[in-house]
Write a protein that holds these residues in place. Structure first.
Motif, short mmCIF file in Angstrom:
data_model
loop_
_atom_site.label_atom_id
_atom_site.label_comp_id
_atom_site.label_asym_id
_atom_site.label_seq_id
_atom_site.Cartn_x
_atom_site.Cartn_y
_atom_site.Cartn_z
N ASP A 213 -18.00 -0.96 0.40
CA ASP A 213 -17.13 -0.62 1.30
C ASP A 213 -17.79 0.05 2.51
OD1 ASP A 213 -14.96 -0.42 3.03
OD2 ASP A 213 -13.76 0.61 1.89
N PHE B 101 -18.31 3.40 -1.78
CA PHE B 101 -17.27 3.85 -0.95
C PHE B 101 -18.12 3.90 0.27
CE2 PHE B 101 -14.80 4.89 -4.63
CZ PHE B 101 -13.57 4.11 -4.52
N TYR C 280 1.03 -1.22 -0.06
CA TYR C 280 -0.15 -0.03 -0.08
C TYR C 280 0.77 1.17 -0.08
CZ TYR C 280 -3.79 3.13 1.17
OH TYR C 280 -4.55 4.28 1.14
N ARG D 297 -12.27 -1.84 -14.88
CA ARG D 297 -13.19 -0.69 -14.08
C ARG D 297 -14.63 -0.67 -14.85
NH1 ARG D 297 -8.62 3.64 -12.38
NH2 ARG D 297 -8.04 2.66 -10.37
N MET E 43 -17.87 0.46 -7.49
CA MET E 43 -17.39 0.50 -6.09
C MET E 43 -18.29 1.52 -5.32
SD MET E 43 -13.53 0.03 -4.50
CE MET E 43 -13.37 -0.10 -2.88
N LYS F 164 -9.87 -3.22 -3.05
CA LYS F 164 -9.37 -2.28 -4.04
C LYS F 164 -8.60 -3.09 -5.01
CE LYS F 164 -8.88 1.45 -0.53
NZ LYS F 164 -8.27 2.26 0.17
N LEU G 236 -7.59 -0.19 -7.83
CA LEU G 236 -6.99 0.81 -7.04
C LEU G 236 -5.84 0.43 -6.29
CD1 LEU G 236 -10.40 2.29 -5.28
CD2 LEU G 236 -8.71 3.46 -6.92
N LEU G 237 -5.67 -1.11 -6.19
CA LEU G 237 -4.32 -1.52 -5.75
C LEU G 237 -4.19 -2.64 -6.87
CD1 LEU G 237 -2.75 -1.08 -3.09
CD2 LEU G 237 -3.90 -3.08 -2.15
N SER H 184 -10.19 -3.75 3.26
CA SER H 184 -10.63 -2.61 2.23
C SER H 184 -9.36 -2.86 1.03
CB SER H 184 -10.60 -1.47 2.69
OG SER H 184 -11.65 -1.05 3.45
N SER H 185 -8.23 -3.15 1.49
CA SER H 185 -7.16 -3.48 0.46
C SER H 185 -7.62 -4.56 -0.50
CB SER H 185 -5.77 -3.80 1.10
OG SER H 185 -5.35 -2.68 2.11
N ASN I 183 -10.73 -3.76 -8.14
CA ASN I 183 -11.13 -2.76 -9.15
C ASN I 183 -9.85 -1.70 -9.69
OD1 ASN I 183 -10.90 -0.80 -7.26
ND2 ASN I 183 -12.68 0.51 -7.88
#
Length: 288
Positions: A173, A94, A15, A87, A92, A54, A59-60, A50-51, A57
Motif C-alpha cells: 500500500d 503499509f 468499512y 494471514r 502486507m 484489506k 483487515l476487511l 486500499s479497501s 488479508n
C-alpha cells in the motif's frame, strides 16, 4: 514456494472504524488476480483501492460474496478461522511500514512474525539474519533498537519483518510514500526483485503511474467502489478519455510521447511507458 491466485466473487464490503461506518465501500466486485502476477491498483482517493487490498488479508471482511486466497475461502460466516489462515499466506507492507515496529531489538522485531506462526526460535534467528542482508542492511543492526535507526533504515527493517514470514502473496500500500525519488525507487526495485525471486503474487496500490509503467504486468482501476478496468498498462494508457474520466495521471514517458506526437504531427508505433521504449520508437520513426 507456490504463488497463489486470488479470486473475488460478488464481494460487497462495509468499512467500520469506531462509530464511523461507510456502507458498500466495495460494491459487488468480481475479479481474478493471476498467480505470479504483479498487479497495480489505481484510482483516485476514495475509489476503494486500499479497501480492496484489506479484503485480501482479512483487515476487511465481505458482507456479501467470497474472497478466495488460493484454497482459503473467506466469507462473512467463516471469517474468524479463514482470516487467520489467510494471514499466514499474505504479507502486507503499509504506507509507512516503520510505524509497525515495536520490539526492543531489530532481531526480535523481524523474528516476531515467523515465531507467531510456529517457527522455532533458532530458525527465526537465521531467517532474521538472511532477510536483514536481503534488504541491504548490515547484520550488526540486529542487536540495536529499531527506534534508534534512521527513517530509511526503519522502513527496510519493517519490510524485512514482512519478508521474514515468506508470504505467497505480497500486498503493498504505497510502500514508497514519503520517500525522495531515489529512496522510493530503491524500495520498489527491492520489492520487485523479491517478487521475481520468490514467484510471488503481488498487488501494489499506487498514485504514481510511473510505478504502474515500470513494475506492473496488469492494472486494476477502481472508481466508486467498483472495478472499472483490468488489463495491461499499455491498454490503459492508450485510452486518454478513460484516463481523464477516472482521474488518473500518465507515466512521464507517455506524457512526453503525446507532446512529441502533437508537435511533430506523427503517431509512433507503440504506446511508450518508459523512456527506453520512447527512445526506441523515436529512432524507428527517424526522429532521433
Amino acid at each position: 514456494m507456490v504463488a497463489m491466485q486470488i479470486n473475488l466473487h460478488q464481494v460487497t464490503a462495509d468499512y467500520q472504524a469506531g462509530p464511523i461506518r461507510s456502507p458498500e465501500i466495495l460494491k459487488s466486485i468480481s475479479t481474478t488476480v493471476k498467480s505470479g502476477s504483479f498487479t497495480a491498483v489505481a484510482g483516485k482517493t476514495g475509489s476503494g483501492k486500499s479497501s480492496l487490498l484489506k479484503l485480501m488479508n482479512g483487515l476487511l471482511v465481505p458482507v456479501k460474496g467470497r474472497v478466495s486466497i488460493g484454497e482459503i475461502m473467506i466469507t462473512s460466516e467463516n471469517a474468524k478461522q479463514s482470516v487467520k489462515e489467510a494471514r499466514q499466506k499474505v504479507g502486507m507492507v503499509f504506507q509507512f511500514p516503520e510505524s509497525q515496529l515495536f520490539a526492543e531489538t531489530v532481531e526480535k522485531d523481524i523474528m516476531f512474525g515467523p515465531m507467531n506462526f510456529g517457527v522455532p526460535e533458532a530458525e527465526a534467528k537465521q531467517i532474521a539474519l538472511e532477510v536483514i542482508k536481503r534488504v541491504g542492511l548490515d547484520a550488526s543492526l540486529l542487536s540495536k533498537s529499531p527506534f534508534s535507526l534512521s527513517g530509511g533504515q526503519k522502513r527496510y527493517v519493517a519490510m524485512a519483518g514482512i519478508l521474514a514470514m515468506s508470504p505467497d502473496i505480497l500486498i503493498l500500500d504505497e510502500p514508497g510514500a514519503g520517500l525522495d525519488p531515489k529512496g522510493k525507487k530503491e524500495v520498489m526495485d527491492l520489492l520487485h526483485a523479491w517478487h521475481k525471486e520468490r514467484g510471488l503474487t503481488t498487488l501494489l496500490v499506487t498514485h504514481d503511474m510511473d510505478d504502474v509503467a515500470l513494475y506492473a504486468d496488469e492494472v486494476i482501476v477502481m472508481d466508486g467502489g467498483r472495478i472499472v478496468f483490468q488489463d495491461n498498462p499499455e491498454r490503459l494508457f492508450a485510452d486518454m478519455a478513460a484516463i481523464h474520466q477516472w482521474g488518473l495521471d500518465l507515466p512521464q514517458a507517455r506524457k512526453l510521447q503525446i507532446r512529441i506526437e502533437q508537435e511533430a504531427n506523427v503517431t509512433l508505433s507503440q504506446i511508450c511507458l518508459t523512456l527506453a521504449q520512447l527512445a526506441d520508437a523515436l529512432i524507428e520513426a527517424g526522429l532521433a
